[in-house]
Design an enzyme around this catalytic site. Structure first.
Site, short mmCIF file in Angstrom:
data_model
loop_
_atom_site.label_atom_id
_atom_site.label_comp_id
_atom_site.label_asym_id
_atom_site.label_seq_id
_atom_site.Cartn_x
_atom_site.Cartn_y
_atom_site.Cartn_z
CG LEU A 104 -1.91 -1.04 1.45
CD1 LEU A 104 -2.87 -0.76 2.62
CD2 LEU A 104 -3.09 -0.92 0.09
CG ASP A 105 0.48 4.27 -2.90
OD1 ASP A 105 1.22 3.32 -3.37
OD2 ASP A 105 -0.38 4.74 -3.72
CE LYS A 106 6.05 8.41 4.67
NZ LYS A 106 7.01 9.09 4.59
#
Ligand code: URA
Length: 239
Positions: A104-106
């Site tokens: 997942l993106d930050k």
């Protein structure tokens, strides 16, 4: 199953450190197939030999599967300049070899599956057998009319990538700012790029389910728990 050190097995089952497990073994409380063993480095086959603590069987799990509600600001990798999902695992679930199965993106929150089972991760992420992933998306602008059809037919991203069909559902009663999206693949920044190709911008993104298993609503951001046997079976076998 390959052989494992006795202290590793005891530490894993009792969710304690190796030192503590070693003490317990040396104190003579641990037996293998009914015979007391006092050497923490003894290698045994956990699927063939029965380890007991004061007569009670210790069930060793070869692998671990953890559901985390990832907070924003934490990266889903094992090693980074930033804080990672592995860094925030509680001590009792920490093991060597853990990694997030998929990224997942930050700034994305929600369901991250953390495991030490490479075959499992490969199975759920490979294009052939990729498990569905469900997201809740909040947009900067109301989504243009007819965009759902484009998602359903398979959007073309800015770099020309042709997406697989994806399902979308408006979840804010018609304001068209909040959507549920189900993806059957996992490309880099995929959801953000999909909405960008419709001239919109994602302002928040939360993964709510993987392989039909919902993120446990009792998990606060940053919290995690092991998957139940039933959840694991559902993800593996897409029931
Ligand atoms: N799609 C994105 O754009 N970001 C994520 O973190 C997951 C899916």
């Amino acid at each position: 199953m390959k052989s494992e050190r006795l202290d590793k097995i005891v530490a894993s089952v009792l969710q304690c450190g190796r030192k503590e497990a070693g003490k317990l073994i040396r104190s003579g409380e641990i037996a293998v197939d009914g015979i007391v063993k006092k050497d923490p480095s003894l290698k045994i086959f956990p699927d063939k030999e029965r380890v007991t603590l004061s007569g009670k069987e210790l069930c060793f799990k070869k692998n671990i599967y953890i559901m985390m509600n990832k907070p924003a600001g934490v990266v889903s990798s094992t090693d980074d300049g930033d804080v990672t999902v592995i860094d925030i695992l509680p001590e009792e679930l920490m093991r060597r070899g853990l990694f997030p199965a998929g990224r997942l993106d930050k700034d994305t929150t929600g369901f991250v599956l953390i495991t030490d089972d490479g075959d499992f991760a490969h199975r759920i992420l490979s294009p052939k057998s990729h498990v569905d992933k469900e997201y809740e998306v909040t947009l900067a602008e109301p989504l243009e009319d007819g965009a759902e059809e484009k998602f359903k037919d398979g959007l073309t991203l800015g770099d020309g990538y042709q997406c697989l069909p994806a399902q979308t559902q408006c979840i804010d009663g018609g304001e068209r700012l909040k959507f549920k999206v189900v993806l059957h693949e996992g490309k880099y920044h995929q959801i953000k790029r999909m909405f960008a190709s419709c001239g919109n911008r994602v302002v928040s993104l939360h993964r709510t389910a993987m392989g039909g298993v919902c993120l446990d609503a009792a998990l606060e951001e940053g919290q995690c728990r092991e998957l139940t046997a039933d959840e694991l079976d559902r993800i593996m076998n897409r029931r």
